[in-house]
Design a protein around this motif. Structure first.
Motif, PDB file in Angstrom:
ATOM      1  N   CYS A 155       0.793  -1.034  -0.031  1.00 21.78           N
ATOM      2  CA  CYS A 155      -0.128   0.036   0.097  1.00 21.78           C
ATOM      3  C   CYS A 155       0.712   1.244  -0.006  1.00 21.78           C
ATOM      4  N   ARG A 156       0.489   2.137  -0.900  1.00 25.01           N
ATOM      5  CA  ARG A 156       1.285   3.356  -1.097  1.00 25.01           C
ATOM      6  C   ARG A 156       1.253   4.142   0.128  1.00 25.01           C
TER       7      ARG A 156
ATOM      8  N   VAL B 291       1.195  -1.396   4.097  1.00 21.19           N
ATOM      9  CA  VAL B 291       0.933  -2.832   4.431  1.00 21.19           C
ATOM     10  C   VAL B 291       0.999  -3.606   2.977  1.00 21.19           C
ATOM     11  N   GLU B 292       1.299  -4.979   3.243  1.00 22.51           N
ATOM     12  CA  GLU B 292       1.414  -5.746   2.057  1.00 22.51           C
ATOM     13  C   GLU B 292      -0.213  -6.241   1.940  1.00 22.51           C
ATOM     14  N   CYS B 293      -0.773  -6.209   0.579  1.00 24.06           N
ATOM     15  CA  CYS B 293      -2.084  -6.756   0.606  1.00 24.06           C
ATOM     16  C   CYS B 293      -2.104  -7.341  -0.875  1.00 24.06           C
ATOM     17  N   VAL B 294      -3.208  -7.963  -0.964  1.00 23.50           N
ATOM     18  CA  VAL B 294      -3.562  -8.888  -2.244  1.00 23.50           C
ATOM     19  C   VAL B 294      -4.462  -8.249  -2.952  1.00 23.50           C
TER      20      VAL B 294
ATOM     21  N   THR C 111      -3.512  -0.006 -11.731  1.00 21.04           N
ATOM     22  CA  THR C 111      -3.246  -1.051 -10.876  1.00 21.04           C
ATOM     23  C   THR C 111      -3.431  -0.825  -9.352  1.00 21.04           C
ATOM     24  N   ALA C 112      -3.581  -1.909  -8.572  1.00 19.36           N
ATOM     25  CA  ALA C 112      -3.778  -1.294  -7.042  1.00 19.36           C
ATOM     26  C   ALA C 112      -2.734  -0.711  -6.451  1.00 19.36           C
ATOM     27  N   VAL C 113      -3.021   0.350  -5.712  1.00 13.90           N
ATOM     28  CA  VAL C 113      -1.822   1.035  -4.920  1.00 13.90           C
ATOM     29  C   VAL C 113      -2.061   1.314  -3.662  1.00 13.90           C
ATOM     30  N   ARG C 114      -3.376   1.089  -3.274  1.00 15.51           N
ATOM     31  CA  ARG C 114      -3.724   1.479  -1.773  1.00 15.51           C
ATOM     32  C   ARG C 114      -4.616   0.101  -1.132  1.00 15.51           C
TER      33      ARG C 114
ATOM     34  N   ARG D 108      -7.578  -1.694   1.246  1.00 16.19           N
ATOM     35  CA  ARG D 108      -9.103  -1.268   1.113  1.00 16.19           C
ATOM     36  C   ARG D 108      -9.068  -0.143   2.202  1.00 16.19           C
ATOM     37  N   ASP D 109      -8.774  -0.347   3.283  1.00 10.44           N
ATOM     38  CA  ASP D 109      -8.812   0.969   4.297  1.00 10.44           C
ATOM     39  C   ASP D 109      -8.249   2.241   3.738  1.00 10.44           C
ATOM     40  N   CYS D 110      -7.065   2.223   3.125  1.00 10.13           N
ATOM     41  CA  CYS D 110      -6.670   3.577   2.791  1.00 10.13           C
ATOM     42  C   CYS D 110      -7.710   4.077   1.611  1.00 10.13           C
TER      43      CYS D 110
END
Ligand code: ZN
Length: 104
Positions: free
Chosen positions: A41-42, A46-49, A69-72, A74-76
């Motif tokens: 996560c930028r 946190v490392e996420c999938v 592409t995903a950079v953040r 879910r929470d962010c």
């Protein structure tokens, strides 16, 4: 222009993409399949999938650009959305105030 079959997925899920539903971009090749992507996560680090299924939704249902592409996490993302919404509200209120002040 047939691609060689990609090597077998190890553990991760793989979903075949529907190229007709993707939003093409001249500079980027379309995705033939989706596979779980691990990213950091930028914002919070946190490392996420980003799961294959989420990617399919993003590119095919919501018309997400192919180069995105995903950079953040879910929470962010949620936090960012809230901030944007707040900003919108703020802008709206400012506009209303301006209207009132100008006597229109
Ligand atoms: Zn985050």
């Amino acid at each position: 222009m047939k691609r060689k079959a990609p090597p077998r997925a190890r553990g991760g899920r793989r979903i075949k993409a529907d190229l007709r539903k993707q939003t093409p971009n001249n500079s980027y090749s379309q995705k033939v399949y989706y596979e779980d992507i691990v990213f950091t996560c930028r914002d919070c680090g946190v490392e996420c999938v980003w799961t294959a299924e989420q990617q399919r939704l993003w590119y095919e249902q919501w018309g997400g650009p192919i180069q995105s592409t995903a950079v953040r996490c879910r929470d962010c993302r949620k936090q960012l959305q809230r901030a944007k919404l707040e900003q919108k509200k703020h802008m709206y209120e400012m506009a209303q105030k301006k209207k009132r002040n100008s006597g229109a």
